[in-house]
Scaffold this active site. Structure first.
Site, PDB file in Angstrom:
ATOM      1  N   SER A 142       0.906  -1.195   0.118  1.00 49.91           N
ATOM      2  CA  SER A 142      -0.001  -0.075   0.028  1.00 49.91           C
ATOM      3  C   SER A 142       0.945   1.312  -0.031  1.00 49.91           C
ATOM      4  O   SER A 142       2.008   1.033   0.474  1.00 49.91           O
ATOM      5  CB  SER A 142      -0.860  -0.174   1.366  1.00 49.91           C
ATOM      6  OG  SER A 142      -1.343   1.291   1.416  1.00 49.91           O
ATOM      7  N   TYR A 156      -2.191  -0.956  10.195  1.00 50.60           N
ATOM      8  CA  TYR A 156      -2.198  -1.381   8.872  1.00 50.60           C
ATOM      9  C   TYR A 156      -0.865  -0.736   8.168  1.00 50.60           C
ATOM     10  O   TYR A 156      -0.290  -1.269   7.459  1.00 50.60           O
ATOM     11  CB  TYR A 156      -3.589  -0.532   8.044  1.00 50.60           C
ATOM     12  CG  TYR A 156      -3.634  -0.973   6.876  1.00 50.60           C
ATOM     13  CD1 TYR A 156      -4.202  -2.308   6.163  1.00 50.60           C
ATOM     14  CD2 TYR A 156      -3.192   0.133   5.609  1.00 50.60           C
ATOM     15  CE1 TYR A 156      -4.197  -2.276   5.106  1.00 50.60           C
ATOM     16  CE2 TYR A 156      -3.481  -0.361   4.365  1.00 50.60           C
ATOM     17  CZ  TYR A 156      -3.973  -1.400   4.036  1.00 50.60           C
ATOM     18  OH  TYR A 156      -4.023  -1.557   2.634  1.00 50.60           O
ATOM     19  N   LYS A 160       2.180  -2.750   6.436  1.00 51.55           N
ATOM     20  CA  LYS A 160       2.648  -2.426   4.782  1.00 51.55           C
ATOM     21  C   LYS A 160       4.210  -1.978   4.739  1.00 51.55           C
ATOM     22  O   LYS A 160       4.640  -2.562   3.829  1.00 51.55           O
ATOM     23  CB  LYS A 160       1.593  -1.765   4.058  1.00 51.55           C
ATOM     24  CG  LYS A 160       0.237  -2.073   3.922  1.00 51.55           C
ATOM     25  CD  LYS A 160       0.278  -3.534   3.487  1.00 51.55           C
ATOM     26  CE  LYS A 160      -1.309  -3.928   3.179  1.00 51.55           C
ATOM     27  NZ  LYS A 160      -1.474  -5.239   2.603  1.00 51.55           N
TER      28      LYS A 160
END
Length: 256
Positions: A142, A156, A160
């Site tokens: 991402s 998150y 990533k």
């Protein structure tokens, strides 16, 4: 929707495992690969989404497993034939302010997004090495690994960022075996379950992102599927250890 006519991919007959394949990007990748006559192994923790996927593409072989369960996933993957490719797409997201997010929530997201990908890569790559088969591994990362994009997504973004580091490290150590490892780093999608979760919580996010993007739109699923197929193919035979931003120019351009 999933029809790609990219000449020279030569994906026919290749065995490729796609995790998180029940819906969204993973589903689109699995279908696109099947349309290129790859033998697709689709892994998801949700049997019903796999059932609908196989109904749409009967050549796809379903695998029910939760990548956050290290041992269960390992057992199921070790029973598979040797792969030619792997797409680590399984991922989850949850939101909490960085100053309040719990250790349990951080661990939950890391277990799926980062450790799950590492586990799958270990099993698939070791089987490739054992039989001397070259291969390609694509990690779905991402742009949150590279830039702070939204409030409340610390775990998150951490997962990533770790996945990008794992991409480079695996590329270094697997390179001598002719196994390539790259990541794709898309910005927020318009049409996935994960983006729906964020946009429901932050309704102005879509409009703000479009205004900040030089191409004036958000990525669609097919904008990412094509690059993934490229990295799985022989067209990218000299490309490894790269992180590839798919964001319409947002990261490298300032739009007022």
């Amino acid at each position: 929707m999933y029809n790609f006519n990219m000449a020279g991919l030569n994906l026919a007959g290749k065995n490729i495992l796609v995790t998180g394949a029940g819906r969204g990007l993973g589903r689109a990748i699995a279908i696109a690969l099947a349309e290129h006559d790859s033998k697709v192994f689709a892994l998801s923790r949700n049997p019903s989404t796999l059932d609908s996927l196989v109904k749409e593409q009967p050549s796809i072989e379903p695998i029910v497993a939760d990548v956050s369960d290290w041992q269960e996933t390992r057992r199921k993957l070790e029973d598979l034939r040797t792969m030619d490719g792997l797409v680590n797409n399984a991922g989850i997201i949850d939101t909490d302010p960085a100053t309040k997010v719990s250790k349990e929530k951080i661990y939950k997201i890391l277990d799926t997004n980062l450790l799950g990908a590492i586990n799958c890569t270990q099993v698939v790559a070791n089987k490739m090495i054992q039989v001397g088969r070259p291969g390609s591994i694509v990690n779905v990362s991402s742009n949150t690994s590279l830039i702070a994009t939204a409030i409340g997504i610390l775990p998150y973004a951490m997962s990533k960022g770790g996945l990008d580091a794992a991409t480079r490290q695996f590329a270094l150590e697997l390179g001598p075996y002719n196994i390539r490892v790259n990541s794709v780093n898309p910005a927020l999608f318009r049409t996935t379950n994960m983006s729906a979760q964020l946009t429901e919580e932050f309704p102005e996010l879509i409009k703000q992102m479009e205004l900040r993007t030089p191409l004036k739109r958000l990525a669609e699923v097919n904008d990412v599927t094509g690059p993934v197929l490229y990295f799985l193919s022989d067209l990218s035979s000299m490309v490894t250890a790269t992180c590839n931003v798919i964001d319409g120019g947002t990261l490298n351009c300032t739009v007022y």
